[in-house]
Scaffold this motif. Sequence first.
Motif, mmCIF file in Angstrom:
data_model
loop_
_atom_site.group_PDB
_atom_site.id
_atom_site.type_symbol
_atom_site.label_atom_id
_atom_site.label_comp_id
_atom_site.label_asym_id
_atom_site.label_seq_id
_atom_site.Cartn_x
_atom_site.Cartn_y
_atom_site.Cartn_z
ATOM 1 N N SER A 210 0.830 -1.216 0.000
ATOM 2 C CA SER A 210 0.000 0.000 0.000
ATOM 3 C C SER A 210 0.859 1.258 0.000
ATOM 4 N N CYS A 226 -1.522 -4.563 -2.346
ATOM 5 C CA CYS A 226 -2.049 -3.753 -1.245
ATOM 6 C C CYS A 226 -2.779 -4.605 -0.228
ATOM 7 N N ILE A 228 -3.370 -3.081 3.764
ATOM 8 C CA ILE A 228 -4.021 -2.180 4.715
ATOM 9 C C ILE A 228 -4.880 -1.092 4.057
#
Length: 375
Positions: A210, A226, A228
């Motif tokens: 991320s 990604c 979070i």
Amino acid sequence: MIDSAWLEINLTALRNNYSTMKNHCPTAQASAVVKSNAYGLGVDVVVPALFSEGCRQFFVATLDEAITLNNIVKSLPQNIEDDALRPVRIYVLNGLFAQDAGTYLEHGILPCLNSLEQIQLWQSACHRHGAPAPAAVYVDTGFNRLGLDEANIESLRNETAPFEGWHLELIMSHLACGDTPDHPMNRAQLERFHNALTALPEAPASLANSAGVWLGSDYHFDLTRCGISLYGGAASQLPDTILEPVASVFAHILQLRVIAIGESVGYGADFVAQNDMRIAILSIGYGDGIIRQAGRSQPGFAHVFVAGHAVPIIGRISMDLLAIDVSEIEAKLETGMAVEIFGPNASIDSLAEISQTISYELLTRLGTRYKRILK
Ligand SMILES: *Cc1c(COP(=O)(O)O)cnc(C)c1O
């Protein structure tokens, strides 16, 4: 029966966050990292939502997680033409053990090969299996956690034999300091990764998690990974307010009490009232993953949200209970009222910071006591 604490999962926000991260990297495909039960939110709900948004590549930590995920994906409505173009890929980050190779092959799961030995293991497993199967090579570019180091990579330069009989689907590495954009480590890892790509056979590449996505297009390569951000946690010092909160945690007011100046609240009598106060006791505690540290008043109070106000948590957090200061609230409060512990009005990142941790840990600690409500 009334639920003590509940976890609302906003699947629209999850899907929007996936699209946001994907659209920020127009030249790359976007995978989803769903290890640790999709960061505590539940692969059973997270994966179908991401799949419907077009996500076909997933990363988990363990083979066990991969098998669970594989069963979920298989139960989803398939589109034969689309699946032929973009087959589902489930990658296991933690690497390959000899005794597991057959299970990977049987389920069509891809190991991230973390050492020269694991490359060899995969090659012989594919040989015994009688057909080449895909896998990723995980390169360590300075994190010093998992992956082939620089010497390993150099030993593979221009070698073709180790890559015969199986399919190199992806070359990947992971950033140590992606959340600190100015950290020199980012450039150094990027350079080492480019060097590794020149040494290995040509294959799609992946570097950004991320935070890496926000470091610029140099970091995007062919596939982003990604985690979070999908779940609404800030991944970087950059203000990424474009992400929507996905997880919200709520509890009830169990009791309201008035306490006099000088009285204490909670274990250890740590909190002492400096004024007469009104407090509320909530049906949630560290047994629900709310970190006990959040009950300390230093470096500042953690805040929850009730009746339109942010109010502080006071006193030590118990296993199933915590106290909040509602002295300032003029609206009528009653037992049974809902309080947002984190969510759209009380950011998970603020609670994490006060708890001296990160949103990742808050989410993965939520545990199984919550009733999950899908929105
Ligand atoms: C967990 C993990 C990710 C996802 O990281 P986020 O910071 O959650 O986006 C990506 N790649 C690897 C190798 C990981 O271990």
